[in-house]
Design a protein around this motif. Structure first.
Motif, PDB file in Angstrom:
ATOM      1  N   HIS A 139       1.037  -1.564  -0.253  1.00  0.00           N
ATOM      2  CA  HIS A 139       0.114  -0.095  -0.216  1.00  0.00           C
ATOM      3  C   HIS A 139       0.944   1.255  -0.165  1.00  0.00           C
ATOM      4  CE1 HIS A 139      -3.865   1.753   1.803  1.00  0.00           C
ATOM      5  NE2 HIS A 139      -3.285   2.736   1.723  1.00  0.00           N
ATOM      6  N   TYR A 140       2.139   1.228   0.723  1.00  0.00           N
ATOM      7  CA  TYR A 140       2.233   3.038   0.567  1.00  0.00           C
ATOM      8  C   TYR A 140       3.812   3.184  -0.161  1.00  0.00           C
ATOM      9  CZ  TYR A 140       7.278   1.092   2.767  1.00  0.00           C
ATOM     10  OH  TYR A 140       8.165   1.048   3.212  1.00  0.00           O
ATOM     11  N   GLU A 141       3.287   2.005  -1.054  1.00  0.00           N
ATOM     12  CA  GLU A 141       3.808   2.743  -2.345  1.00  0.00           C
ATOM     13  C   GLU A 141       3.339   3.095  -3.482  1.00  0.00           C
ATOM     14  OE1 GLU A 141       7.070   0.874  -2.020  1.00  0.00           O
ATOM     15  OE2 GLU A 141       7.437  -1.165  -1.566  1.00  0.00           O
TER      16      GLU A 141
ATOM     17  N   THR B 296       1.540   5.104  -1.677  1.00  0.00           N
ATOM     18  CA  THR B 296       0.914   6.706  -0.783  1.00  0.00           C
ATOM     19  C   THR B 296       2.094   7.345  -1.148  1.00  0.00           C
ATOM     20  OG1 THR B 296       1.017   5.570   0.831  1.00  0.00           O
ATOM     21  CG2 THR B 296      -1.355   5.939   0.083  1.00  0.00           C
ATOM     22  N   MET B 297       3.066   7.052  -1.201  1.00  0.00           N
ATOM     23  CA  MET B 297       4.292   7.271  -1.366  1.00  0.00           C
ATOM     24  C   MET B 297       4.706   8.469  -2.916  1.00  0.00           C
ATOM     25  SD  MET B 297       7.732   5.874   0.813  1.00  0.00           S
ATOM     26  CE  MET B 297       7.610   4.349  -0.457  1.00  0.00           C
TER      27      MET B 297
ATOM     28  N   GLN C 264       1.765   9.457  -4.598  1.00  0.00           N
ATOM     29  CA  GLN C 264       1.608   9.906  -4.715  1.00  0.00           C
ATOM     30  C   GLN C 264       1.987  11.748  -3.463  1.00  0.00           C
ATOM     31  OE1 GLN C 264      -3.205   9.959  -2.614  1.00  0.00           O
ATOM     32  NE2 GLN C 264      -2.618  11.662  -2.097  1.00  0.00           N
TER      33      GLN C 264
ATOM     34  N   HIS D 212     -10.547  -0.833  -8.501  1.00  0.00           N
ATOM     35  CA  HIS D 212     -10.906  -0.946  -7.129  1.00  0.00           C
ATOM     36  C   HIS D 212      -9.619  -0.055  -5.896  1.00  0.00           C
ATOM     37  CE1 HIS D 212      -9.514  -3.445  -3.183  1.00  0.00           C
ATOM     38  NE2 HIS D 212      -7.742  -3.095  -3.550  1.00  0.00           N
ATOM     39  N   LEU D 213      -8.395   0.234  -6.654  1.00  0.00           N
ATOM     40  CA  LEU D 213      -7.958   1.842  -5.664  1.00  0.00           C
ATOM     41  C   LEU D 213      -8.413   3.202  -5.485  1.00  0.00           C
ATOM     42  CD1 LEU D 213      -4.188   1.104  -7.645  1.00  0.00           C
ATOM     43  CD2 LEU D 213      -5.055   0.540  -5.196  1.00  0.00           C
TER      44      LEU D 213
ATOM     45  N   ARG E 184     -11.425   2.211  -2.525  1.00  0.00           N
ATOM     46  CA  ARG E 184     -10.814   2.164  -1.549  1.00  0.00           C
ATOM     47  C   ARG E 184      -9.958   3.167  -1.309  1.00  0.00           C
ATOM     48  NH1 ARG E 184      -9.649  -2.218   1.360  1.00  0.00           N
ATOM     49  NH2 ARG E 184     -11.543  -3.893   0.300  1.00  0.00           N
TER      50      ARG E 184
ATOM     51  N   VAL F 195      -7.342   4.255  -1.947  1.00  0.00           N
ATOM     52  CA  VAL F 195      -6.373   3.935  -1.722  1.00  0.00           C
ATOM     53  C   VAL F 195      -5.133   5.444  -2.513  1.00  0.00           C
ATOM     54  CG1 VAL F 195      -4.087   2.850  -1.912  1.00  0.00           C
ATOM     55  CG2 VAL F 195      -5.984   1.958  -1.823  1.00  0.00           C
TER      56      VAL F 195
ATOM     57  N   ASP G 130      -5.121   9.211  -4.562  1.00  0.00           N
ATOM     58  CA  ASP G 130      -6.430  10.300  -5.644  1.00  0.00           C
ATOM     59  C   ASP G 130      -6.429  10.334  -6.762  1.00  0.00           C
ATOM     60  OD1 ASP G 130      -3.274  11.233  -5.640  1.00  0.00           O
ATOM     61  OD2 ASP G 130      -3.526  12.666  -4.646  1.00  0.00           O
TER      62      ASP G 130
END
Lengths: 438, 438
Positions: free
Chosen positions: A10-12, A14-15, A17, A69-70, A73, A75, A77
């Motif tokens: 997940h954090y890959e 959001t990083m 973003q 899906h992203l 959810r 996850v 933007d």
């Protein structure tokens, strides 16, 4: 093919973003995949997974359903979803050839691209390398302990069903002769083989009916499992039914050393001097070594192989070592306690002596270390501008492994706990500025 | 969907060939999946993989290209290929519900069909159960050690890329709050979450630019990684940028107990009393327990979870226990040293006392054991005539796990090495004829 894009933390995303927000996402960056140390007591590691990663890279595309899906959810933007929709890795990857030995600090992969395109490969690259290198490293020790007798990979049932396929591949690269795994046989063109299970004997009215069915259907060169009831009676029955051309007998329980001697003597008395003895009960490299003096012909290895013989994950990491600032690549390194990183893009050579025996792993920081003519270059171009340049098959990796092993000092193959068999030397501006041993 | 049919050992198919030759392939047979013992020192095991196996069963079809491969390689003869072409599992499967606790001898699956149709499922069933049960069993101990604080699964990079997805699922069933694995999020509807990596901080010109980008883009409730350089300075910076509504800070290195106290005190001084502390460095159930008195809010667990915390394979086996002779099911059991099997089809109940606390695992051989009203039936019908009867989702399994845990004696949750927390009692013709403990 199935998309590999969500085999990602997940954090890959959001990083990505947050880095798109700051603008740093587009900075040219260099990530490296390496191990700070080898698993405790190991004298070398074996690179595996390279071919699988390069194939997975082609399938690393965010499909419509994944983007949906992203989005659903929340996850990331919309800007990030837009980036992911168009995602293709367009950068460069250098790496150790699959099958090569590695040591602490060896840069198994050097990935260069924008931060965003290189960081999202972190999870997938580590999953593949941490698994496949763990299996190949264990397998290589087993192959050496077996001293030329064939090793059979049969651990599929002791690990996740798709790990099993990758484990068969890694074991073959490290020198195993065959696998039981049919998917690996089809997908990677690895030879498959098998004997039979206790259930097959138990299914029939008696051992004789079972053996007869197997010999008639599969031929005299089949391997019969002789420990369901009474071993000497089963061996006698086996030779009576199949004749002295019987391919093999398998022992899967009890004291294998003593039984191997007894069964060999019995087979020889019966004239079945060419019949092989296959042993298969909870073997690892130590048990294989303990059978070196016993008349055993083949080793079947299961649990211990697919769980990396005590080290199921290779402990490899994927770290940013350099990134662009004002158009120039600048080294970076974090200073966390016990988890420090050597910043700067790495180059690697194996220093060989006049007899082509490895002396050191020489790692240049920022530039190729100056070596002598006998030094062997370790990094090869794997990907350029997103295009895979190398053969991803197992045969070249198996050959590379064999060649690499032949250059290690003999003490590399001792099974006892030890240090890495050669030191890793980092060469910075000043020569040999740091020596890293485990 | 991808066919799962070749996730199978070579010998399963050659046994089918030989059994088709003898005619025994069509004998009605009962196979059971169970563990002879728990991993060393464990007090209970956790069933996981049931839903995955039932879904994989639907995809267990030999496709044209697979049949072609088997033919080309000469794995089996034409008669067997014909059988495989038409293969559909048409039998019955009973099993423990996913999430349930299990003990030595517990029949996790009872598979009934012809020998040929049941034996070819052996490898796939064991791969799924040996992996997923190993992860769920470790995860359950971690969840109990965490004592109500959420556990975050983040081990994807330390295991094969598809094991990672299954591990996230197993951990969630055993009570983990979230996973980092996006594929598991999509495929199994498990909540995903993440923080950020050191590379994100290092990418930027300084920590302030990195934190600002993350807070602006992901919101004040994000979790900032504060150990890239200097922890107290990073914490101060974090609160200055995000305010006292900052969601969390993550510590990934160093002495976590001491640091958690220092960071909590600093956060409280700065007024960020609601900001959570997430710790993530090489945690296992013992490290989690050691942090019980520290002001930690969430545990991120990686390597140790996905490698089963020392036991990466659950040690489960799949054995023929009964097969038809002359129209009647007759029990079978092999007598190999140390690998004996209890013959006969099993039934299972959990004996509960008046307070609904488990007292024993009662296994009936050949017939349902007579219990009292409080005994809980363990086997449920999963498949009838090839049709899956149950929900394969994770939520019901998670609920079952929670319920099952609430019925175990409290000493089940001690982390020290121990015996199975309740004994397994086999009930044959005479009551309680055998008691099996580890």
């Amino acid at each position: 093919m199935t998309s590999t894009a969500l085999l990602t933390d997940h954090y890959e995303l959001t990083m990505v973003q947050a880095a798109l927000h700051s603008g740093a996402a587009h900075r040219r960056s260099v990530f490296e995949l390496f191990g700070r140390r080898l698993p405790d007591g190991r004298r070398y590691g074996v690179v595996a997974g390279t071919g699988r990663l390069l194939e997975a890279l082609a399938d690393f595309r965010f499909e419509h359903s994944q983007i949906e899906h992203l989005a659903r959810r929340g996850v990331v933007d919309e800007t990030t979803l837009e980036f992911l929709r168009e995602y293709r890795f367009t950068g460069n990857i250098d790496g150790y050839p699959e099958g090569e030995a590695y040591f602490p600090g060896s840069p198994l992969l050097v990935v260069e691209g924008t931060f965003a395109e290189a960081v999202v490969l972190e999870t997938l690259a580590l999953s593949i390398y941490n698994h496949d290198c763990a299996i190949a490293s264990a397998a290589s020790r087993m192959v050496h302990a077996a001293g030329g007798r064939p090793c059979i990979e049969m651990g599929s049932r002791r690990t996740h069903e798709w790990s099993a396929v990758a484990a068969a591949r890694a074991a073959y690269i490290a020198g195993f002769a065959t696998t039981s795994n049919l998917q690996a046989g089809q997908q990677f063109a690895i030879p498959t083989a098998g004997t039979s299970a206790h259930s097959f004997t138990l299914l029939h009215d008696d051992e004789e009916s079972a053996f007869r069915a197997q010999v008639e259907s599969l031929g005299r060169d089949t391997t019969l499992l002789v420990d369901t009831y009474d071993v000497p009676r089963a061996v006698e029955l086996a030779v009576r039914l199949a004749g002295t051309e019987l391919g093999g007998v398998r022992l899967d329980s009890g004291d294998l050393v003593a039984q191997a001697h007894e069964v060999r003597a019995q087979l020889d008395r019966l004239g079945a001097t060419g019949t092989k003895i296959v042993v298969t009960s909870d073997l690892d490299e130590y048990a294989i070594a303990a059978l070196a003096a016993a008349p055993v012909d083949r080793y079947g290895v299961g649990t211990s192989l697919v769980t990396g013989s005590g080290h199921p994950a290779a402990g490899l990491v994927y770290k940013l070592v350099s990134r662009e600032i004002d158009g120039v690549l600048v080294d970076v390194a974090k200073r966390s306690k016990n988890k420090g990183t050597v910043g700067g893009r790495k180059y690697a050579m194996r220093r060989l002596d006049g007899d082509d025996v490895a002396q050191a792993e020489v790692i240049g920081i920022g530039e190729r270390p100056v070596g002598d003519d006998n030094d062997r270059e370790l990094l090869v171009p794997l990907v350029r501008d997103g295009q895979v340049l190398v053969d991803t098959g197992v045969e070249s990796a198996r050959a590379r492994h064999s060649e690499s092993m032949s250059q290690l000092p003999p003490r590399a193959h001792r099974l006892s706990r030890g240090e890495p068999v050669i030191p890793t030397i980092f060469v910075d501006d000043e020569p040999a500025s740091a020596i890293l041993r485990q």
